[in-house]
Design an enzyme around this catalytic site. Structure first.
Site, PDB file in Angstrom:
ATOM      1  N   CYS A   1      -3.490   2.994  -6.472  1.00 45.28           N
ATOM      2  CA  CYS A   1      -4.820   2.982  -5.861  1.00 45.28           C
ATOM      3  C   CYS A   1      -5.857   2.470  -6.855  1.00 45.28           C
ATOM      4  O   CYS A   1      -7.052   2.464  -6.566  1.00 45.28           O
ATOM      5  CB  CYS A   1      -5.202   4.377  -5.369  1.00 45.28           C
ATOM      6  SG  CYS A   1      -5.213   5.641  -6.659  1.00 45.28           S
TER       7      CYS A   1
ATOM      8  N   GLN B   1      -2.505  10.880   2.397  1.00 41.91           N
ATOM      9  CA  GLN B   1      -3.290   9.659   2.578  1.00 41.91           C
ATOM     10  C   GLN B   1      -4.259   9.816   3.745  1.00 41.91           C
ATOM     11  O   GLN B   1      -3.894  10.313   4.808  1.00 41.91           O
ATOM     12  CB  GLN B   1      -2.371   8.467   2.825  1.00 41.91           C
ATOM     13  CG  GLN B   1      -1.557   8.043   1.616  1.00 41.91           C
ATOM     14  CD  GLN B   1      -2.382   7.311   0.568  1.00 41.91           C
ATOM     15  OE1 GLN B   1      -3.584   7.128   0.712  1.00 41.91           O
ATOM     16  NE2 GLN B   1      -1.715   6.895  -0.503  1.00 41.91           N
TER      17      GLN B   1
ATOM     18  N   ASP C   1       3.649   6.826  -7.425  1.00 42.53           N
ATOM     19  CA  ASP C   1       2.374   6.726  -6.708  1.00 42.53           C
ATOM     20  C   ASP C   1       1.360   7.588  -7.448  1.00 42.53           C
ATOM     21  O   ASP C   1       0.970   8.655  -6.984  1.00 42.53           O
ATOM     22  CB  ASP C   1       2.553   7.201  -5.261  1.00 42.53           C
ATOM     23  CG  ASP C   1       1.303   6.964  -4.416  1.00 42.53           C
ATOM     24  OD1 ASP C   1       0.359   6.326  -4.914  1.00 42.53           O
ATOM     25  OD2 ASP C   1       1.267   7.439  -3.262  1.00 42.53           O
TER      26      ASP C   1
END
Length: 716
Positions: free
Chosen positions: A664, A487, A636
């Site tokens: 995201c 990230q 994720d």
């Protein structure tokens, strides 16, 4: 006439092979010219009779060619373009299309090609050339706009001069409070789409006589169609210079100067210009400083007539392509948890909507004061000035096609010396730990995982275990190679991972599935709270980093598997199924049949081969030795979301009671969650008991951009 069309079509088809050979020959000629730096740095100038001049950083863009024979395929279309002498980068056409698309490198090439094409008639109608633009998933669609020479040049020049802040940080001039309100609404709308999607699928199933009860639907419809509670948005603790990784394109500016920065637009839209990251609030001072040092060195070399040229997408030639700067150990410390950064304000009111969810008054402008905080509540920008953990990794990407080993080494040695000199002269200390160069001759700057990388200081192949830097987060240390995913906003990511861990609430005997695990950040954060972690990721380098990170932190109850999650996860669940304590409610036999026979769940032969397993009875499960009390999953995924096979495997494992979805891309999250929550099969439980959305939060990991993260808890 028809006979004329048939004759022209036949001749075009016969010329396909020759056209392909001509294109290949032109490409080889362009590549062989790569050694002449001075010639490649020169740029063709296009001038119209009205005096309009195309900038060096402007390209021809993509045109839509209308009125061509529908029976032509891509090859026939390309042959026709070659016959007309149209110089181009690429073209595209399918059968039954009466149109095609052509992308041009130079504005002058497009002007000449437009003139040539519009002189042609098919069935008595002239070919028309229009400006094209992207249109969702369908590719490219026509748009109005003049295509005369002056208009083309004016449009290309305007695109090349775009403010880089509008491209990289489009919300740079929006107050942070309003940014948060907008991003929260993006997640809220995705949650409404989940409600709509499940409701529509349930209604369809009910009409076909299948059971489709959704216990949470009534509450959702009475709560603005939100599928569950949206608790607010977690703001980013840092607003400026938060990116710990920056990738700069090396290319010509609008005026043709060598520049290290960002593309100001897409090649398809007629833009090849690069602008420096001046004013981009998300880029760190260190990345800007080293990027500027690289730019200064390359410009000086070009002025002296010694340096190799920058890569030109229009010709697919040149040497210098990318500059990457990755930092670690710079994030400011925060004694606060994620709840400190949670903002629950409602933001502006939505325009009124009808029962169908459609906006009835799209021009509504009523506003209320935002209750979100603004910049004054932020932590200081990341900096290594006061940190002994600060480490920097830089990597250049180059195209060596057409250059000798001696030329390549000279360029690499020179840029290394320039960067190290800049580090030595920096007013702020920079711990430049690793310097690399990546070799890639492909068309796109996106290199494959196995692209060759060398250490600039030793000129030896890069050792992935040695050419790394170390980031610190959640009380752990993480080893990062040049291309591994991590990230980019360290402080905000720590809030994200702690939130995900709390919501997962694994027990001490849980099996934790970390799907799309990257370098193992989430799994390692929770490893001490579970019996075992199994992480899966498609990027092999990230998996190697995950193993390294586990060893670095003394964590020995993890396993990391490289491969597509849709392939690996079904096998993992099959391997562990006898080690997981059965559900006290007498689980269904563990078999793939219910998945493959379910009319609402797609599958194919590959899925069947992957997940095929013998039926396991309750008695066999109860009699086994169980290492794990339950299964907890955190996913994720990338922006494209989870593959349907992964969704099938997660849903089918009925002992998986809690799933935390980190996203995201709120749109693909909504699509995936609908698949996990909609009733399936005759009794509604086909392919596994459907999940129920419990709660959600938005998180801002990317201030000043339009992107937002979402975390959604699902239970059953």
């Amino acid at each position: 006439d028809a006979d004329g069309d048939a004759t022209r079509d036949k001749r075009a088809r016969e010329d396909v092979a020759d056209a392909g050979a001509d294109d290949a020959k032109r490409a080889r000629a362009d590549a062989s010219a790569g050694g002449a730096a001075a010639d490649e740095n020169a740029t063709t100038t296009t001038t119209t009779t009205t005096g309009a001049v195309a900038l060096a950083g402007a390209s021809g863009g993509t045109a839509m060619v209308q009125g061509v024979p529908e029976q032509w395929d891509d090859g026939a279309f390309a042959a026709w373009l070659t016959e007309l002498g149209c110089r181009r980068v690429s073209s595209k056409k399918r059968r039954r299309w009466t149109y095609g698309f052509v992308t041009f490198g130079e504005v002058g090439d497009r002007i000449e090609a437009t003139t040539a094409m519009e002189r042609v008639e098919f069935r008595g109608r002239c070919v028309r050339v229009k400006q094209a633009k992207a249109k969702g998933k369908t590719g490219v669609a026509s748009t109005d706009g003049s295509t005369d020479a002056s208009a083309l040049i004016e449009r290309a020049n305007a695109n090349a001069r775009r403010d880089i802040r509008d491209v990289i940080t489009p919300l740079w001039n929006v107050s942070y409070g309003e940014q948060l309100a907008r991003k929260k609404e993006i997640v809220a709308e995705a949650m409404r789409n989940i409600t709509r999607g499940v409701r529509n699928a349930s209604n369809k199933a009910r009409k076909s006589g299948r059971r489709a009860d959704v216990g949470w639907m009534r509450a959702a419809l009475g709560n603005d169609k939100l599928c569950c509670e949206l608790g607010g948005i977690v703001r980013s603790p840092v607003l400026d210079g938060y990116r710990n990784k920056s990738e700069f394109t090396i290319g010509p500016s609008a005026n043709g100067e060598i520049t290290c920065g960002f593309n100001v637009g897409s090649f398809r839209d007629g833009v090849t210009a690069v602008a420096p990251p001046t004013g981009c609030r998300n880029i760190s001072d260190t990345a800007k400083y080293l990027g500027d040092a690289t730019q200064t060195y390359l410009r000086a070399r070009a002025t002296d007539g010694k340096g190799l040229p920058v890569y030109d997408k229009r010709k697919a030639t040149g040497f210098w392509r990318l500059f990457l700067c990755r930092e670690a150990g710079t994030a400011p410390a925060s004694e606060h948890g994620w709840k400190h950064w949670l903002r629950t304000g409602a933001g502006p009111p939505k325009p009124s909507a009808g029962t169908d969810g459609e906006i009835k008054d799209p021009d509504a402008t009523d506003r209320v004061a935002f209750t979100y905080p603004d910049e004054e509540f932020s932590l200081p920008s990341p900096s290594g000035e006061h940190s002994d953990k600060h480490e920097v990794l830089v990597m250049f990407q180059v195209c060596t096609r057409g250059y000798t080993d001696e030329q390549v080494k000279e360029e690499c040695d020179g840029v290394l010396a320039a960067v190290e000199e800049a580090v030595a002269k920096s007013a702020k200390p920079i711990n430049l730990k690793t310097c690399l160069v990546q070799f890639w001759d492909g068309v796109s700057n996106v290199a494959p995982d196995d692209a060759e990388i060398k250490n600039l200081r030793t000129n030896a192949p890069s050792e992935k275990s040695a050419d790394i830097i170390h980031e610190h987060m959640c009380g752990l240390q993480f080893s990062l190679s040049a291309t591994a995913f991590f990230q980019v906003n360290t402080v905000a990511a720590e809030a994200l991972y702690r939130l995900a861990g709390e919501w997962a609430s694994p027990g001490g005997q849980s099996l934790l599935l970390d799907v799309c695990c990257g370098t193992g950040t989430i799994g390692l954060t929770l490893a001490r709270a579970v019996k075992k972690v199994v992480g899966v990721d498609i990027v092999e380098e990230s998996i190697r980093d995950a193993f390294t990170n586990a060893k670095l932190n003394g964590v020995d109850n993890t396993d990391w598997l490289a491969g597509k999650a849709e392939h690996v996860l079904p096998k993992v669940l099959n391997d562990y199924k006898t080690l997981i304590r059965p559900d006290g409610r007498a689980p269904k036999p563990f078999t793939a049949v219910s998945v493959l026979d379910d009319p609402d769940l797609s599958a194919d032969e590959e899925t069947e081969a992957i997940i095929e397993a013998k039926e396991t009875t309750n008695a066999e499960l109860v009699g086994a030795n169980h290492e794990f009390d339950d299964v907890v999953a955190i996913v994720d995924p990338p922006r494209a979301g989870l593959h349907r096979h992964v969704l099938s495997a997660l849903r089918r494992e009925n002992r998986l009671k809690r799933l935390v979805y980190v996203s995201c891309n709120a749109n693909t999250m909504a699509t995936n969650v609908i698949d996990l929550c909609v009733p399936q099969g005759a009794d509604g439980n086909g392919g596994g008991v459907p999940f129920t959305p419990v709660k959600a939060l938005a998180l801002d990991l990317f201030p000043h951009t339009a992107h937002v993260e979402a975390v959604l808890l699902l239970e059953r």
